[in-house]
Scaffold this motif. Structure first.
Motif, PDB file in Angstrom:
ATOM      1  N   GLU A 114       0.832  -1.234  -0.038  1.00 57.07           N
ATOM      2  CA  GLU A 114      -0.004  -0.092  -0.012  1.00 57.07           C
ATOM      3  C   GLU A 114       0.933   1.261   0.054  1.00 57.07           C
ATOM      4  O   GLU A 114       0.737   2.221  -0.668  1.00 57.07           O
ATOM      5  CB  GLU A 114      -0.911   0.074   1.265  1.00 57.07           C
ATOM      6  CG  GLU A 114      -1.950   1.102   1.395  1.00 57.07           C
ATOM      7  CD  GLU A 114      -2.452   1.297   2.923  1.00 57.07           C
ATOM      8  OE1 GLU A 114      -2.997   2.366   3.212  1.00 57.07           O
ATOM      9  OE2 GLU A 114      -2.561   0.377   3.573  1.00 57.07           O
ATOM     10  N   GLY A 115       1.940   1.109   0.844  1.00 58.80           N
ATOM     11  CA  GLY A 115       2.960   2.378   0.928  1.00 58.80           C
ATOM     12  C   GLY A 115       3.529   2.743  -0.523  1.00 58.80           C
ATOM     13  O   GLY A 115       3.625   3.951  -0.611  1.00 58.80           O
ATOM     14  N   VAL A 116       3.797   1.624  -1.447  1.00 57.01           N
ATOM     15  CA  VAL A 116       4.349   1.891  -2.709  1.00 57.01           C
ATOM     16  C   VAL A 116       3.419   2.868  -3.345  1.00 57.01           C
ATOM     17  O   VAL A 116       3.651   3.795  -4.083  1.00 57.01           O
ATOM     18  CB  VAL A 116       4.721   0.702  -3.507  1.00 57.01           C
ATOM     19  CG1 VAL A 116       5.009   1.121  -4.944  1.00 57.01           C
ATOM     20  CG2 VAL A 116       5.798  -0.098  -2.624  1.00 57.01           C
ATOM     21  N   ILE A 117       2.010   2.318  -3.403  1.00 61.45           N
ATOM     22  CA  ILE A 117       1.004   3.073  -4.115  1.00 61.45           C
ATOM     23  C   ILE A 117       0.917   4.364  -3.635  1.00 61.45           C
ATOM     24  O   ILE A 117       1.041   5.433  -4.270  1.00 61.45           O
ATOM     25  CB  ILE A 117      -0.492   2.600  -4.031  1.00 61.45           C
ATOM     26  CG1 ILE A 117      -0.331   1.025  -4.503  1.00 61.45           C
ATOM     27  CG2 ILE A 117      -1.451   3.284  -4.701  1.00 61.45           C
ATOM     28  CD1 ILE A 117      -1.650   0.161  -4.061  1.00 61.45           C
ATOM     29  N   VAL A 118       1.093   4.604  -2.443  1.00 63.40           N
ATOM     30  CA  VAL A 118       1.113   5.993  -1.822  1.00 63.40           C
ATOM     31  C   VAL A 118       2.357   6.858  -2.280  1.00 63.40           C
ATOM     32  O   VAL A 118       2.352   8.128  -2.546  1.00 63.40           O
ATOM     33  CB  VAL A 118       1.144   6.205  -0.302  1.00 63.40           C
ATOM     34  CG1 VAL A 118       0.944   7.324   0.458  1.00 63.40           C
ATOM     35  CG2 VAL A 118      -0.284   5.483   0.150  1.00 63.40           C
ATOM     36  N   LEU A 119       3.652   6.326  -2.082  1.00 65.84           N
ATOM     37  CA  LEU A 119       4.632   6.986  -2.510  1.00 65.84           C
ATOM     38  C   LEU A 119       4.888   7.301  -3.910  1.00 65.84           C
ATOM     39  O   LEU A 119       5.253   8.460  -4.438  1.00 65.84           O
ATOM     40  CB  LEU A 119       6.028   5.941  -1.774  1.00 65.84           C
ATOM     41  CG  LEU A 119       7.509   6.761  -2.283  1.00 65.84           C
ATOM     42  CD1 LEU A 119       7.488   8.067  -1.711  1.00 65.84           C
ATOM     43  CD2 LEU A 119       8.534   5.763  -1.982  1.00 65.84           C
ATOM     44  N   GLU A 120       4.225   6.381  -4.705  1.00 65.75           N
ATOM     45  CA  GLU A 120       4.293   6.885  -6.240  1.00 65.75           C
ATOM     46  C   GLU A 120       3.501   7.775  -6.692  1.00 65.75           C
ATOM     47  O   GLU A 120       3.761   8.593  -7.282  1.00 65.75           O
ATOM     48  CB  GLU A 120       3.921   5.588  -6.902  1.00 65.75           C
ATOM     49  CG  GLU A 120       5.262   4.586  -6.956  1.00 65.75           C
ATOM     50  CD  GLU A 120       6.465   4.813  -7.475  1.00 65.75           C
ATOM     51  OE1 GLU A 120       6.321   5.792  -8.425  1.00 65.75           O
ATOM     52  OE2 GLU A 120       7.471   4.460  -7.032  1.00 65.75           O
ATOM     53  N   THR A 121       2.205   7.878  -5.818  1.00 61.55           N
ATOM     54  CA  THR A 121       1.408   8.931  -5.950  1.00 61.55           C
ATOM     55  C   THR A 121       1.999  10.510  -5.503  1.00 61.55           C
ATOM     56  O   THR A 121       1.819  11.340  -6.298  1.00 61.55           O
ATOM     57  CB  THR A 121      -0.055   8.734  -5.373  1.00 61.55           C
ATOM     58  OG1 THR A 121      -0.604   7.511  -5.738  1.00 61.55           O
ATOM     59  CG2 THR A 121      -0.996   9.985  -5.426  1.00 61.55           C
ATOM     60  N   ALA A 122       2.515  10.335  -4.476  1.00 58.75           N
ATOM     61  CA  ALA A 122       3.412  11.605  -3.722  1.00 58.75           C
ATOM     62  C   ALA A 122       4.378  12.014  -4.943  1.00 58.75           C
ATOM     63  O   ALA A 122       4.263  13.310  -4.998  1.00 58.75           O
ATOM     64  CB  ALA A 122       4.132  11.204  -2.681  1.00 58.75           C
ATOM     65  N   LYS A 123       5.083  11.167  -5.597  1.00 62.77           N
ATOM     66  CA  LYS A 123       5.912  11.698  -6.434  1.00 62.77           C
ATOM     67  C   LYS A 123       5.318  12.310  -7.851  1.00 62.77           C
ATOM     68  O   LYS A 123       5.784  13.266  -8.207  1.00 62.77           O
ATOM     69  CB  LYS A 123       6.865  10.395  -7.111  1.00 62.77           C
ATOM     70  CG  LYS A 123       7.999   9.817  -5.968  1.00 62.77           C
ATOM     71  CD  LYS A 123       8.385   8.804  -6.382  1.00 62.77           C
ATOM     72  CE  LYS A 123       9.632   8.130  -5.464  1.00 62.77           C
ATOM     73  NZ  LYS A 123      10.062   6.869  -5.682  1.00 62.77           N
ATOM     74  N   LEU A 124       3.976  11.683  -8.120  1.00 63.85           N
ATOM     75  CA  LEU A 124       3.388  12.410  -9.371  1.00 63.85           C
ATOM     76  C   LEU A 124       2.836  13.697  -8.786  1.00 63.85           C
ATOM     77  O   LEU A 124       2.948  14.561  -9.787  1.00 63.85           O
ATOM     78  CB  LEU A 124       2.346  11.551  -9.620  1.00 63.85           C
ATOM     79  CG  LEU A 124       2.605   9.882 -10.256  1.00 63.85           C
ATOM     80  CD1 LEU A 124       1.245   9.075 -10.251  1.00 63.85           C
ATOM     81  CD2 LEU A 124       3.097  10.254 -11.846  1.00 63.85           C
ATOM     82  N   GLU A 176      -6.352  14.947 -12.746  1.00 64.20           N
ATOM     83  CA  GLU A 176      -7.024  14.193 -13.478  1.00 64.20           C
ATOM     84  C   GLU A 176      -5.977  12.911 -14.200  1.00 64.20           C
ATOM     85  O   GLU A 176      -6.459  11.930 -14.176  1.00 64.20           O
ATOM     86  CB  GLU A 176      -7.391  14.865 -14.675  1.00 64.20           C
ATOM     87  CG  GLU A 176      -8.736  15.741 -14.394  1.00 64.20           C
ATOM     88  CD  GLU A 176      -8.467  17.164 -13.648  1.00 64.20           C
ATOM     89  OE1 GLU A 176      -9.229  17.809 -12.815  1.00 64.20           O
ATOM     90  OE2 GLU A 176      -7.211  17.389 -13.607  1.00 64.20           O
ATOM     91  N   GLU A 177      -4.810  13.501 -14.191  1.00 62.49           N
ATOM     92  CA  GLU A 177      -3.754  12.591 -14.827  1.00 62.49           C
ATOM     93  C   GLU A 177      -3.390  11.475 -13.937  1.00 62.49           C
ATOM     94  O   GLU A 177      -3.542  10.222 -14.029  1.00 62.49           O
ATOM     95  CB  GLU A 177      -2.439  13.208 -15.206  1.00 62.49           C
ATOM     96  CG  GLU A 177      -2.610  14.014 -16.359  1.00 62.49           C
ATOM     97  CD  GLU A 177      -1.169  14.869 -16.654  1.00 62.49           C
ATOM     98  OE1 GLU A 177      -0.569  14.998 -17.517  1.00 62.49           O
ATOM     99  OE2 GLU A 177      -0.841  15.622 -15.819  1.00 62.49           O
ATOM    100  N   ILE A 178      -3.187  12.025 -12.451  1.00 63.09           N
ATOM    101  CA  ILE A 178      -2.843  11.115 -11.403  1.00 63.09           C
ATOM    102  C   ILE A 178      -3.783  10.013 -11.217  1.00 63.09           C
ATOM    103  O   ILE A 178      -3.511   8.963 -11.048  1.00 63.09           O
ATOM    104  CB  ILE A 178      -2.395  11.883 -10.148  1.00 63.09           C
ATOM    105  CG1 ILE A 178      -1.389  12.778 -10.450  1.00 63.09           C
ATOM    106  CG2 ILE A 178      -2.361  10.950  -8.995  1.00 63.09           C
ATOM    107  CD1 ILE A 178      -1.182  13.938  -9.229  1.00 63.09           C
ATOM    108  N   ILE A 179      -5.259  10.215 -10.897  1.00 60.21           N
ATOM    109  CA  ILE A 179      -6.188   9.611 -10.792  1.00 60.21           C
ATOM    110  C   ILE A 179      -6.227   8.262 -11.855  1.00 60.21           C
ATOM    111  O   ILE A 179      -7.073   7.180 -11.642  1.00 60.21           O
ATOM    112  CB  ILE A 179      -7.639   9.940 -10.389  1.00 60.21           C
ATOM    113  CG1 ILE A 179      -8.270  10.679 -11.503  1.00 60.21           C
ATOM    114  CG2 ILE A 179      -7.316  10.836  -9.110  1.00 60.21           C
ATOM    115  CD1 ILE A 179      -9.575  11.228 -11.232  1.00 60.21           C
ATOM    116  N   THR A 180      -5.816   8.449 -12.660  1.00 61.59           N
ATOM    117  CA  THR A 180      -5.964   7.493 -13.907  1.00 61.59           C
ATOM    118  C   THR A 180      -4.567   6.544 -13.967  1.00 61.59           C
ATOM    119  O   THR A 180      -4.776   5.406 -14.092  1.00 61.59           O
ATOM    120  CB  THR A 180      -5.866   8.093 -15.600  1.00 61.59           C
ATOM    121  OG1 THR A 180      -4.758   8.886 -15.694  1.00 61.59           O
ATOM    122  CG2 THR A 180      -6.997   8.981 -15.672  1.00 61.59           C
TER     123      THR A 180
END
Length: 281
Positions: free
Chosen positions: A123-133, A141-145
């Motif tokens: 789960e943390g990986v998803i959070v961290l990659e989102t933070a980087k975006l 809109e880009e991020i949520i896709t």
């Protein structure tokens, strides 16, 4: 102009330094004893939880409604226009549904609540990659896709020293758990695509169970370069030895240790060793 906030719950197992560096807001799960309550990763450590397990196994609960509300109000006051929330699997906790309902009361914040269908460092990986975006200036809109695509690249598996705490916490049947203990059977537990626990494999004894984890790792490394986390709960020495045994595996891009949160440790007890894997393109 968009100002995007990111919220995660404490089951994501990201280090405090990363949370601070990326300004990730944390919703702590709760650990509840008969006479007191702790906030996961805020005012209790895994070691303190393990020490108390012999006298009382606490219950765990989702972040409080007050905490969720206060966090959303704070974001509005700070001028955020959008918020992305990534939660522990809805199959394992009510956090996703609670946050979704609370966010409906804040129409000024455009919100995306994502059920990770997993937990821990995966789960943390998803959070961290989102933070980087967000840090790169990608639009909401880009991020949520992109987030669901990140979710498809992560997995988690673990094995336990004992099934006693899963039995006592009601996570597995007492009869099945007792038989497995008698036969020294160590299940390798994974999280399914639906976001619930399942038995990926079974092994006889600790050594074989760790070998099964290596097999899982090798299967992933056959076709992908991977970032890999050796997960531990009350088993740091074993985790370091396991990390040392796989560090030269081909196709490992990055290798690190991850300690599970106190709230997750309630259900496993000490002795957990696992794998968090992010498959890279």
């Amino acid at each position: 102009m968009q100002k995007i906030a990111l919220i995660a719950d404490s089951a994501c197992d990201l280090p405090q330094e990363i949370l601070q560096n990326y300004n990730i807001k944390l919703l702590p799960l709760r650990i509840i004893y008969k006479d007191t309550e702790f906030l996961d990763k805020i005012n209790v450590t895994p070691e303190e939880i393990y020490k108390r397990l012999d006298t009382e196994i606490p219950t765990t609960s989702l972040p409080s409604m007050e905490c969720i509300e206060d966090t959303l109000v704070s974001l509005e006051q700070d001028g955020f226009t959008h918020v992305i929330v990534i939660t522990i699997s809805s199959g394992l906790s009510g956090t996703f549904n609670s946050v979704r309902l609370m966010a409906e009361n804040h129409p000024k914040l455009q919100s995306y609540i994502f059920d990770s269908k997993i937990l821990g460092i995966a789960e943390g990986v998803i959070v961290l990659e989102t933070a980087k975006l967000i840090a790169k200036g990608k639009t909401y809109e880009e991020i949520i896709t992109i987030i669901p695509k990140i979710q498809e690249t992560v997995s988690i598996h673990y094995t336990l020293e004992t099934l006693e705490y899963l039995k006592r916490g009601g996570r597995i049947g007492r009869v099945a758990g007792s038989i497995a203990e008698m036969l020294n059977i160590k299940p390798i537990i994974g999280v399914s695509d639906e976001g619930v626990y399942y038995t990926h494999a079974k092994a006889r004894g600790r050594k074989q169970s760790l070998n099964k984890l290596k097999e899982i790792l090798n299967e992933n490394l056959k076709n992908h370069k991977c970032n890999v986390w050796i997960i531990e709960g009350g088993a740091m020495e074993d985790a370091k030895k396991f990390l040392d045994s796989v560090k030269d595996f081909e196709n490992i891009e990055n290798l690190d240790l991850s300690t599970i949160s106190p709230a997750l440790g309630v259900h496993t007890g000490p002795g957990l060793i696992g794998l968090g894997i992010q498959r890279l393109s």
